[in-house]
Design a protein around this motif. Structure first.
Motif, PDB file in Angstrom:
ATOM      1  N   LEU A 102       0.825  -1.208   0.000  1.00 30.37           N
ATOM      2  CA  LEU A 102       0.000   0.000   0.000  1.00 30.37           C
ATOM      3  C   LEU A 102       0.860   1.259   0.000  1.00 30.37           C
ATOM      4  O   LEU A 102       0.579   2.216  -0.744  1.00 30.37           O
ATOM      5  CB  LEU A 102      -0.917   0.012   1.227  1.00 30.37           C
ATOM      6  N   LEU A 103       1.913   1.266   0.806  1.00 32.35           N
ATOM      7  CA  LEU A 103       2.757   2.457   0.912  1.00 32.35           C
ATOM      8  C   LEU A 103       3.709   2.616  -0.264  1.00 32.35           C
ATOM      9  O   LEU A 103       4.363   3.645  -0.393  1.00 32.35           O
ATOM     10  CB  LEU A 103       3.553   2.411   2.217  1.00 32.35           C
ATOM     11  N   ASN A 104       3.803   1.594  -1.110  1.00 34.66           N
ATOM     12  CA  ASN A 104       4.645   1.697  -2.299  1.00 34.66           C
ATOM     13  C   ASN A 104       3.885   2.255  -3.501  1.00 34.66           C
ATOM     14  O   ASN A 104       4.458   2.459  -4.560  1.00 34.66           O
ATOM     15  CB  ASN A 104       5.222   0.313  -2.645  1.00 34.66           C
ATOM     16  N   ASP A 105       2.598   2.500  -3.332  1.00 32.46           N
ATOM     17  CA  ASP A 105       1.766   3.043  -4.405  1.00 32.46           C
ATOM     18  C   ASP A 105       2.215   4.474  -4.725  1.00 32.46           C
ATOM     19  O   ASP A 105       2.186   5.344  -3.842  1.00 32.46           O
ATOM     20  CB  ASP A 105       0.300   3.043  -3.968  1.00 32.46           C
ATOM     21  N   LEU A 108      -0.147   7.408  -3.759  1.00 33.37           N
ATOM     22  CA  LEU A 108      -0.463   7.683  -2.361  1.00 33.37           C
ATOM     23  C   LEU A 108       0.241   8.949  -1.900  1.00 33.37           C
ATOM     24  O   LEU A 108       1.445   9.123  -2.092  1.00 33.37           O
ATOM     25  CB  LEU A 108      -0.033   6.498  -1.485  1.00 33.37           C
ATOM     26  N   LYS A 109      -0.521   9.829  -1.248  1.00 35.58           N
ATOM     27  CA  LYS A 109       0.037  11.064  -0.715  1.00 35.58           C
ATOM     28  C   LYS A 109       0.481  10.849   0.736  1.00 35.58           C
ATOM     29  O   LYS A 109      -0.009   9.966   1.420  1.00 35.58           O
ATOM     30  CB  LYS A 109      -0.999  12.188  -0.774  1.00 35.58           C
ATOM     31  N   PHE A 110       1.422  11.678   1.165  1.00 37.88           N
ATOM     32  CA  PHE A 110       1.958  11.635   2.534  1.00 37.88           C
ATOM     33  C   PHE A 110       2.569  10.270   2.865  1.00 37.88           C
ATOM     34  O   PHE A 110       2.455   9.776   3.984  1.00 37.88           O
ATOM     35  CB  PHE A 110       0.873  11.979   3.558  1.00 37.88           C
ATOM     36  N   GLY A 112       5.680   9.472   3.173  1.00 33.39           N
ATOM     37  CA  GLY A 112       6.739   9.613   4.169  1.00 33.39           C
ATOM     38  C   GLY A 112       6.193   9.635   5.581  1.00 33.39           C
ATOM     39  O   GLY A 112       6.762   9.004   6.487  1.00 33.39           O
ATOM     40  N   PHE A 113       5.077  10.320   5.769  1.00 32.39           N
ATOM     41  CA  PHE A 113       4.463  10.389   7.100  1.00 32.39           C
ATOM     42  C   PHE A 113       3.992   9.014   7.552  1.00 32.39           C
ATOM     43  O   PHE A 113       4.254   8.593   8.692  1.00 32.39           O
ATOM     44  CB  PHE A 113       3.281  11.362   7.068  1.00 32.39           C
ATOM     45  N   PHE A 114       3.299   8.297   6.659  1.00 35.86           N
ATOM     46  CA  PHE A 114       2.774   6.985   7.025  1.00 35.86           C
ATOM     47  C   PHE A 114       3.898   5.980   7.292  1.00 35.86           C
ATOM     48  O   PHE A 114       3.817   5.176   8.231  1.00 35.86           O
ATOM     49  CB  PHE A 114       1.847   6.458   5.925  1.00 35.86           C
ATOM     50  N   ARG A 115       4.941   6.039   6.492  1.00 37.91           N
ATOM     51  CA  ARG A 115       6.068   5.123   6.695  1.00 37.91           C
ATOM     52  C   ARG A 115       6.735   5.386   8.040  1.00 37.91           C
ATOM     53  O   ARG A 115       7.068   4.444   8.778  1.00 37.91           O
ATOM     54  CB  ARG A 115       7.080   5.284   5.554  1.00 37.91           C
ATOM     55  N   THR A 116       6.926   6.661   8.352  1.00 38.43           N
ATOM     56  CA  THR A 116       7.543   7.016   9.630  1.00 38.43           C
ATOM     57  C   THR A 116       6.668   6.606  10.799  1.00 38.43           C
ATOM     58  O   THR A 116       7.150   6.064  11.798  1.00 38.43           O
ATOM     59  CB  THR A 116       7.812   8.530   9.685  1.00 38.43           C
TER      60      THR A 116
END
Length: 302
Positions: A102-105, A108-110, A112-116
């Protein structure tokens, strides 16, 4: 002829000098590794064949290893650890893989925030987060309060005093902390997969579901194997969460193998020989599970 011999001798001298210089750089590291890793491991192995109170140890051969099979506490801790292993590790690996996709899409916005935010639990103190979980899952804690407010439960769940729910609390805690750690490995691997492979699959009519199982999962197999093995090792060595959240209770319902080693060494009458035996039982279990995982998910041609 003498010139050839002189040249050959010069090369040998240069090679010897290179070896000496190279070994001088790594000699200290080799000594430290041997002194602080291999020597203690050897000493622990020798100690596992001894028994006695404190440091008054005597050689007993394989008696400690035979004792493992008749020790109810050891059997209970192995059972608990296996439950953590077969429930928590697959859930964590699947969850980390799903989140990483999901975070590699790119849309997807933000990101960096979600990964952190998801990785952040990995850098928190083990003791601090365990204490927080203990209060969150207490009878009057936030979890029970929220569940009762939305009418999902009629009375508080005994998260810390019921054997089943206490295990679930430990599983939830370690999943929360380590999912982000595994997610980082999957994210790094996903970014190394050529996007043209997915584009070709789309042209051929492959759905997102088919792309995930036919492209993503096979190409991440080495990383999945790595995270599975490291997660298995970490779970078999589980200590901080159990000690700080449930203290191994109720009874021995959540006690892990590492906590049992600690108790044998410092809480009960010190029996360092038997504690070393239990520690080598963990080593044997790690080797067995690692071999199984290599056979199941490793290189079939290897």
């Amino acid at each position: 002829m003498r010139a050839v011999q002189t040249q050959s001798q010069s090369r040998k001298n240069l090679l010897t000098k290179t070896h000496v210089v190279g070994w001088s750089f790594i000699a200290l590291a080799v000594f430290m590794i041997f002194a602080f890793y291999f020597y203690p491991m050897l000493q622990a192995l020798l100690m596992s064949f001894q028994s006695g109170a404190g440091t008054n140890l005597t050689f007993v051969g394989l008696d400690n290893y035979k004792r493992l099979f008749t020790d109810p506490t050891f059997i209970a801790t192995v059972t608990n650890t296996f439950i953590y292993l077969i429930v928590q590790v697959p859930v964590m690996i699947i969850l980390a893989l799903f989140i990483s996709v999901l975070l590699n899409d790119p849309k997807l916005k933000f990101k960096g925030f979600f990964r952190t935010a998801i990785f952040l639990p990995c850098v928190t103190s083990l003791v601090a987060y365990s204490v927080i979980f203990k209060y969150l899952f207490s009878n009057n804690g936030l979890i029970n309060t929220m569940l009762m407010k939305v009418a999902l439960i009629g009375e508080p769940i005994q998260w810390l005093t019921d054997p089943f729910w206490a295990k679930m609390t430990i599983i939830i805690a370690i999943t929360w902390r380590w999912t982000g750690y595994n997610m980082i490995f999957y994210l790094s691997a996903l970014q190394n997969i050529d996007n043209s492979i997915y584009e070709a699959a789309k042209i051929d009519g492959a759905s997102a579901f088919q792309q995930f199982f036919r492209i993503t999962v096979p190409m991440l197999r080495p990383i999945i194997l790595f995270t599975s093995i490291t997660s298995t090792i970490g779970t078999l060595q589980l200590f901080d969460e159990v000690v700080n959240i449930t203290k191994g209770g109720p009874g021995n319902a959540t006690m892990s193998l590492s906590q049992y080693i600690y108790n044998l060494s410092f809480k009960y009458t010190p029996d360092f020989g038997y504690a070393a035996t239990v520690s080598y039982a963990i080593v044997i279990l790690i080797v067995i599970f690692s071999i199984i995982q290599f056979k199941v998910a490793g290189d079939r041609n290897g």
